[in-house]
Design a protein around this motif. Structure first.
Motif, PDB file in Angstrom:
ATOM      1  N   THR A   1      -6.635   4.540   3.073  1.00 52.50           N
ATOM      2  CA  THR A   1      -5.255   4.774   2.629  1.00 52.50           C
ATOM      3  C   THR A   1      -5.155   6.150   1.970  1.00 52.50           C
ATOM      4  O   THR A   1      -4.252   6.942   2.264  1.00 52.50           O
ATOM      5  CB  THR A   1      -4.826   3.671   1.628  1.00 52.50           C
ATOM      6  OG1 THR A   1      -5.117   2.416   2.229  1.00 52.50           O
ATOM      7  CG2 THR A   1      -3.351   3.767   1.309  1.00 52.50           C
ATOM      8  N   GLU A   2      -6.119   6.450   1.093  1.00 53.22           N
ATOM      9  CA  GLU A   2      -6.140   7.779   0.464  1.00 53.22           C
ATOM     10  C   GLU A   2      -6.412   8.856   1.506  1.00 53.22           C
ATOM     11  O   GLU A   2      -5.884   9.949   1.437  1.00 53.22           O
ATOM     12  CB  GLU A   2      -7.239   7.847  -0.597  1.00 53.22           C
ATOM     13  CG  GLU A   2      -6.949   7.080  -1.853  1.00 53.22           C
ATOM     14  CD  GLU A   2      -8.153   7.124  -2.785  1.00 53.22           C
ATOM     15  OE1 GLU A   2      -8.481   8.212  -3.294  1.00 53.22           O
ATOM     16  OE2 GLU A   2      -8.798   6.066  -2.953  1.00 53.22           O
TER      17      GLU A   2
ATOM     18  N   PRO B   1      -5.495   0.413  -8.489  1.00 55.40           N
ATOM     19  CA  PRO B   1      -6.246   1.388  -7.700  1.00 55.40           C
ATOM     20  C   PRO B   1      -7.742   1.314  -8.003  1.00 55.40           C
ATOM     21  O   PRO B   1      -8.144   0.798  -9.051  1.00 55.40           O
ATOM     22  CB  PRO B   1      -5.670   2.732  -8.142  1.00 55.40           C
ATOM     23  CG  PRO B   1      -4.993   2.472  -9.439  1.00 55.40           C
ATOM     24  CD  PRO B   1      -4.599   1.044  -9.472  1.00 55.40           C
TER      25      PRO B   1
ATOM     26  N   VAL C   1     -13.378   8.645   0.226  1.00 52.62           N
ATOM     27  CA  VAL C   1     -12.231   7.894  -0.292  1.00 52.62           C
ATOM     28  C   VAL C   1     -11.991   6.684   0.620  1.00 52.62           C
ATOM     29  O   VAL C   1     -12.673   6.511   1.611  1.00 52.62           O
ATOM     30  CB  VAL C   1     -10.951   8.770  -0.321  1.00 52.62           C
ATOM     31  CG1 VAL C   1     -11.085   9.912  -1.322  1.00 52.62           C
ATOM     32  CG2 VAL C   1     -10.631   9.317   1.069  1.00 52.62           C
ATOM     33  N   ASN C   2     -10.978   5.856   0.284  1.00 57.51           N
ATOM     34  CA  ASN C   2     -10.661   4.764   1.207  1.00 57.51           C
ATOM     35  C   ASN C   2      -9.652   5.261   2.242  1.00 57.51           C
ATOM     36  O   ASN C   2      -9.050   6.321   2.077  1.00 57.51           O
ATOM     37  CB  ASN C   2     -10.201   3.511   0.451  1.00 57.51           C
ATOM     38  CG  ASN C   2      -8.876   3.705  -0.244  1.00 57.51           C
ATOM     39  OD1 ASN C   2      -7.957   4.308   0.322  1.00 57.51           O
ATOM     40  ND2 ASN C   2      -8.776   3.214  -1.466  1.00 57.51           N
TER      41      ASN C   2
ATOM     42  N   LYS D   1       0.820  -1.215   0.000  1.00 60.88           N
ATOM     43  CA  LYS D   1       0.000   0.000   0.000  1.00 60.88           C
ATOM     44  C   LYS D   1       0.853   1.264   0.000  1.00 60.88           C
ATOM     45  O   LYS D   1       0.299   2.373  -0.056  1.00 60.88           O
ATOM     46  CB  LYS D   1      -0.921   0.009   1.246  1.00 60.88           C
ATOM     47  CG  LYS D   1      -1.958  -1.100   1.217  1.00 60.88           C
ATOM     48  CD  LYS D   1      -2.560  -1.370   2.581  1.00 60.88           C
ATOM     49  CE  LYS D   1      -3.695  -0.456   2.925  1.00 60.88           C
ATOM     50  NZ  LYS D   1      -4.922  -0.715   2.198  1.00 60.88           N
TER      51      LYS D   1
ATOM     52  N   SER E   1      -3.212   9.612   3.292  1.00 62.87           N
ATOM     53  CA  SER E   1      -2.189  10.293   2.486  1.00 62.87           C
ATOM     54  C   SER E   1      -2.689  11.652   1.995  1.00 62.87           C
ATOM     55  O   SER E   1      -1.967  12.641   2.066  1.00 62.87           O
ATOM     56  CB  SER E   1      -1.768   9.411   1.316  1.00 62.87           C
ATOM     57  OG  SER E   1      -2.911   9.078   0.552  1.00 62.87           O
ATOM     58  N   GLY E   2      -3.942  11.709   1.557  1.00 58.12           N
ATOM     59  CA  GLY E   2      -4.437  12.945   0.950  1.00 58.12           C
ATOM     60  C   GLY E   2      -5.088  13.932   1.906  1.00 58.12           C
ATOM     61  O   GLY E   2      -5.160  15.131   1.624  1.00 58.12           O
TER      62      GLY E   2
ATOM     63  N   GLU F   1       2.672   2.598   2.508  1.00 55.53           N
ATOM     64  CA  GLU F   1       2.318   3.391   3.686  1.00 55.53           C
ATOM     65  C   GLU F   1       3.552   3.989   4.363  1.00 55.53           C
ATOM     66  O   GLU F   1       4.642   3.420   4.303  1.00 55.53           O
ATOM     67  CB  GLU F   1       1.557   2.505   4.678  1.00 55.53           C
ATOM     68  CG  GLU F   1       0.161   2.175   4.191  1.00 55.53           C
ATOM     69  CD  GLU F   1      -0.606   1.273   5.140  1.00 55.53           C
ATOM     70  OE1 GLU F   1      -1.826   1.164   4.969  1.00 55.53           O
ATOM     71  OE2 GLU F   1       0.006   0.664   6.035  1.00 55.53           O
TER      72      GLU F   1
END
Lengths: 469, 339
Positions: free
Chosen positions: A151-152, A91, A148-149, A43, A155-156, A45
Motif C-alpha cells: 500500500t505504501e 499503521p 515498505v508494504n 486502506k 502511494s509513495g 486506495e
C-alpha cells in the motif's frame, strides 16, 4: 549467527497459540464487490486500484479451479467461508515498544525481536491482513533501499512499483493469481538500487491469528542492476477446526547483473491451505534462487518459478518438503528459458512420513530461439512408512538442437543394513533413523541460514522419536 | 454394429492431462472423424506352427491412457477381433510374423494369450498404404512363467496415421519384452498399459524411433505394479531432424503393498535440428515403501567432441552425424536381442 530461537521454529507446537481477536476492521465472510470496497476504503486506495481489484474479482469468479491437474483436495475449499480482511486499524509501527501488546507477545514468543537485533537488515511482521511492525536499518535507507508494504509502495513509490505490479504474475495467470489481485493486503515492496549489495538478509514474518482467515499478502522485490539481496520469510498459524487460506503472490525482478535469494520456511498449521504463487524474472546475467522448505499446512501447492528472460540469466530452486500424517505437500519448480545461454538447476528432496503425501510437480521449458541453454533437475523422495506416498510429475519441453536438459528422480527408503550398522554401534533405532534421514537432506539443509538448518535437524530428530521410538 | 456407446465418454480435449502436448483438438478430433468410415482389418501371411492357434474372438474394451472415447468409437466399428493362443509349455525361438497392409481407415483388434511356461517371439508388422490410418487394439496376457518377445513395426508412408492401444498383463514369473519402432508416419500415438498381477514378473519395454520432416510421435506408457516383487524397465529413444516432434509420457505407479518393486523408466532424445521439439513427461506415483523406483529424461544435441573425433578420422560431417544417430539407437535393439 547466534544460537537463539529462530524466527520460525519449524515445529507446529511453537506456533500453535492464539490471542483473542480485537480487529478494528473485519470485512466479514466471502469475497464480493462490497468486500473490495470495504478493503479499499479501509486502506484509502485510489480509484484505479479499486477498479483493478474488481476486474480481478470477475476473473477469479470466471476461472475454474485447475482440477484437471491439481490435487483434488483443493475442491473442498469454500471461498465463501473465508474472511478476506482483518486489521487492527493502526499503521505499521517502527518502534517495537509501540506494537500492540497481544501482537507483540505473539512475535516475542516466536523470537522476532531477538532475530532482528542479531542478524537482520530489516524485518516486516504481518499479523492477519496487515503489517504490524516494520523496521529497516538506517544505513540501508540512506543507500536508497526501500522496504515498505505494498500500500505504501503504491502511494509513495508509484513510479517504481506500478510498472512491475502484476507484470511477472498477471491477473489472468490462474484462479489464485486473480484472487490475490482482488483481495491482496500486506506483504512487502522492496527496491534495492543499482549496485547496492545487502550484507544481511531482510525478513518477513507472516502470522495468521484469526479463525477462517484468508491471508493474501503480496510481495514485489526489485533488485536494480548489479544489486544483491537475500530475503527470508517464515509463516505460522494456530490450528483451528475451520479451514484457513494463505494465497500469497511473490514477484521478483532481477535487473541485469542482479542477484536475489528468496528463502521460505513454511510452518503453517495443518488446517491451512497454502496456495502460493512465486515467480521471478531474471534479466541479462541476473540470478534468482528460491530456497524453499515446506513443513506445515494441510495442503500446499507451491512451484517457485524463474523466467530466464535475459541472456546468461541463471535460476535455481532448492526445495525440501516434509509431509506427515494428513499433509499433502505438492511442491516443485518451473524454469522457463526464454533467452540464449541461460542455465537452471532444480534440486528437490521430500520425506513422506506416516500417511503423508509429498509430490514434485515441475516444468522446464526451453523456448524456440533460446540456444545454448542448460538445465539439470534432480528430485529424490524418501518414504518412511508403508502408508506413505510420493509422486513425481515433471514436464520438459525442449525446442532446438543446442540445449541440454537432464532430469532424474528416485524414490527410496532408509536402508535396513545402514540402520543395522548404526544400531550395532550403540545408537537406538530412532537415532539411527534420524541420522539417516538427516543425511538424506544434508546437502540441501546447508543452503539454509544456520538457525533454520539447526531447527530442521531438530525437527527430524523429534519426528523420528515420535514415529519410531 | 457393435453395441458400445460412442457418446459415453467425451473426446480428449486440452484439459485431458493424458493428452498434454498431444494437440487433442487436432489429432483426437481428426481420428474420431476418420473412425466413422473405418473397416475391420484383416490379418494374413500367417504360417502357424502346431501349438499356436489363431481364432476369432469378441472385441473388448481395453484400458486406455486418456482415450476412452476413441476406444469406444473404434469398438463401434468392429464386432470381432483375432485371438492368438499359444499352448502351455510351447517353446519356440523362431519368430512368428503377423503382417498386415493398411488401406483407408482400419481397426484391428488382436488378443495374444501365451500359455503357462510357453515362450514366443512375435513380430507384428503394419505396412501402410498412402493416406491410410490404422487403429490397433492389442491385449497380451502372459500366464505364469510365460515369456513373450514382441516386435511392433509400424512402416508408414506419406500422410499415414497410427493409433495403437496396447495392454499387457503379466502373471507370476512371466517375462515380457517389447520393441516398438515407428517409421515415416505423419502422426502416431501409442498408449501402452502394463500390469503386474503376481510376484516375480518382469518386463522390458523398448522403443527406438527416427523422426524426420513434420512427423509427430506421441508415446504414452503406464506401468502398474499391483503385486509385490516385480521388475520393469522402460527405455524410449528418439532422434529428431527437420520439424519433427516427440512426446513421451511415462508413469510408474506402485500400488499399496506392492513392496520390493524395482522399476526404472528412461526417455532419451537426440536433437538434430534447430526446429525439432521434444516433450517429456516421466512420472512416478509410489504408494508403498521398500521399493526402488527411478526415472530419467535427457534431451541433448550431438556431442561436438564425438563429431570432431569422427571428422578428424576423415569422416564427412553429414556421415559422422548419421553414424552417431545410428549408434544412439543401436543399443535398444541390442537389449531386445539379449532378453
Amino acid at each position: 549467527m547466534n544460537g537463539k530461537t529462530p524466527v520460525v521454529p519449524p515445529q507446529d507446537a511453537r506456533g500453535d497459540f492464539s490471542f483473542p481477536e480485537r480487529h478494528a476492521y473485519d470485512a466479514g465472510y466471502g469475497l464480493t464487490e462490497a468486500t473490495i470496497d470495504y478493503i479499499c476504503d479501509a486502506k484509502g486506495e485510489p480509484d484505479w486500484l479499486r477498479d483493478f481489484r474488481k476486474r480481478a474479482l470477475t476473473k477469479f469468479r470466471d476461472m475454474p479451479q485447475p482440477l484437471h491437474w491439481a490435487p483434488q483436495e483443493i475442491a473442498t475449499l469454500d471461498f465463501d467461508k473465508i474472511r478476506y480482511y482483518l486489521a487492527q486499524g493502526t499503521p505499521a509501527r517502527k518502534n517495537w515498544n509501540d506494537v500492540p501488546d497481544d501482537v507483540k507477545r505473539t512475535f516475542e514468543r516466536l523470537g522476532v525481536p531477538e532475530q532482528e537485533r542479531a542478524f537482520l537488515a530489516g524485518v516486516d511482521a504481518q499479523y492477519d491482513s496487515e503489517t504490524a511492525y516494520k523496521n529497516m536499518r538506517e544505513e540501508l535507507a540512506k543507500k536508497g533501499v526501500i522496504f515498505v508494504n505494498p500500500t505504501e509502495g503504491l502511494s509513495g513509490y508509484e513510479s517504481l512499483f506500478r510498472p512491475w505490479f502484476g507484470k511477472v504474475i498477471p491477473v489472468g495467470d490462474n484462479k489464485y493469481a486473480a484472487l490475490n489481485h482482488a483481495a491482496f493486503s500486506g506483504g512487502s515492496f522492496i527496491y534495492v538500487p543499482k549496485g547496492v549489495k545487502l550484507a544481511q538478509p531482510l525478513q518477513a514474518y507472516f502470522r495468521i491469528n484469526s479463525e477462517s482467515m484468508g491471508q493474501f499478502e503480496r510481495t514485489l522485490i526489485i533488485a536494480d542492476e548489479g544489486a544483491e539481496l537475500m530475503y527470508m520469510e517464515g509463516c505460522t498459524a494456530p490450528k483451528y477446526d475451520t479451514a484457513t487460506l494463505h494465497s500469497g503472490v511473490v514477484e521478483l525482478v532481477a535487473l541485469p547483473g542482479a542477484k536475489i535469494q528468496y528463502v521460505t520456511v513454511q510452518n503453517w498449521a495443518t488446517n491451512v491451505y497454502n496456495l502460493v504463487i512465486q515467480r521471478g524474472l531474471a534479466m541479462r546475467d541476473a540470478e534468482i534462487r528460491w530456497i524453499d522448505c515446506n513443513i506445515g499446512s494441510g495442503v500446499t501447492m507451491k512451484y517457485p518459478a524463474v523466467i530466464l528472460q535475459g541472456e546468461r540469466a541463471r535460476g535455481e530452486v532448492v526445495s525440501i518438503s516434509i509431509a506427515r500424517d494428513g499433509q499433502l505437500q505438492d511442491t516443485g519448480a518451473r524454469m522457463i528459458h526464454a533467452a540464449p545461454g541461460t542455465t537452471s538447476n532444480i534440486v528437490a528432496k521430500s520425506i513422506s512420513i506416516g500417511h503423508g503425501r509429498a509430490s514434485y510437480r515441475g516444468e522446464v521449458r526451453v523456448q524456440p530461439g533460446a540456444t545454448g541453454c542448460r538445465n539439470h533437475t534432480e528430485c529424490d523422495a524418501l518414504l518412511l512408512h508403508a502408508e506413505s506416498r510420493t509422486d513425481t510429475y515433471p514436464a520438459i519441453t525442449v525446442h532446438g538442437d543446442s540445449t541440454a536438459v537432464q532430469h532424474e528422480a528416485s524414490v527410496s527408503q532408509v536402508d535396513e543394513e545402514m540402520l543395522f550398522y548404526m544400531q550395532q554401534r550403540g545408537l537406538t533405532r530412532a537415532q539411527a533413523m534420524s541420522l539417516a534421514v538427516n543425511g538424506f537432506i544434508n546437502d540441501l539443509v546447508n543452503e539454509f541460514p544456520m538457525e533454520y538448518s539447526v531447527e530442521l535437524r531438530r525437527l527430524i530428530d523429534m519426528e523420528m522419536e515420535d514415529s519410531i521410538g | 454394429m457393435h453395441t458400445h456407446d460412442t457418446n459415453a465418454a467425451p473426446l480428449p480435449d486440452r484439459l485431458n492431462e493424458d493428452w498434454r502436448f498431444g494437440r487433442p483438438h487436432v489429432h483426437a478430433q481428426e481420428l474420431a472423424e476418420a473412425l466413422e468410415h473405418a473397416q475391420a482389418a484383416e490379418l494374413r501371411g500367417i504360417d502357424l506352427p502346431s501349438g499356436v492357434q489363431l481364432t476369432s474372438c469378441a472385441a473388448e474394451l481395453l484400458p486406455t491412457i486418456g482415450s476412452e472415447a476413441l476406444m469406444q468409437r473404434a469398438l463401434a466399428r468392429v464386432q470381432f477381433g483375432h485371438c492368438l493362443r499359444v499352448a502351455d509349455g510351447l517353446q519356440r525361438r523362431e519368430a512368428i510374423t503377423l503382417h498386415s497392409e493398411v488401406h483407408g481407415v482400419q481397426v484391428q483388434q488382436l488378443r495374444v494369450i501365451v500359455g503357462a511356461g510357453a515362450r514366443l517371439h512375435l513380430i507384428e508388422e503394419h505396412e501402410y498404404g498412402e493416406e491410410s490410418t490404422l487403429v490397433c487394439l492389442r491385449r497380451y496376457e502372459l500366464m505364469p512363467g510365460a515369456t513373450l518377445r514382441l516386435e511392433q513395426r509400424e512402416l508408414g508412408s506419406e500422410n499415414t496415421r497410427a493409433f495403437c492401444i496396447s495392454s499387457c498383463i503379466c502373471a507370476e514369473n512371466a517375462r515380457f519384452c517389447s520393441l516398438s519402432t515407428h517409421q515415416d508416419l505423419a502422426w502416431a500415438r501409442h498408449e501402452c498399459t502394463l500390469e503386474f498381477t503376481a510376484p516375480g514378473a518382469e518386463a522390458l519395454l523398448l522403443s527406438a524411433n527416427r523422426l524426420r520432416s513434420e512427423q509427430c510421435l506421441d508415446m504414452r506408457n503406464r506401468q502398474l505394479h499391483s503385486s509385490p516383487g516385480c521388475k520393469s524397465r522402460l527405455l524410449c529413444k528418439n532422434t529428431l531432424t527437420d520439424r519433427a516432434t516427440a512426446i513421451f509420457g511415462g508413469n510408474i505407479r506402485v500400488q499399496p503393498h506392492a513392496h520390493d518393486t524395482d522399476a526404472y523408466l528412461s526417455n532419451l532424445n537426440l536433437q538434430l535440428s534447430p526446429h525439432a521439439t521434444v516433450h517429456s513427461l516421466p512420472m512416478l506415483e509410489i504408494l508403498a515403501d521398500r521399493v526402488r523406483c527411478s526415472h530419467g529424461s535427457a534431451t541433448a544435441p550431438v556431442d561436438a567432441e564425438q563429431l570432431f573425433y569422427l571428422q578428424s578420422r576423415g569422416i564427412p560431417l553429414a556421415e559422422a552425424r548419421r553414424t552417431l544417430e545410428e549408434a544412439f539407437l543401436a543399443d535398444v535393439r541390442l537389449r531386445f536381442e539379449q532378453f
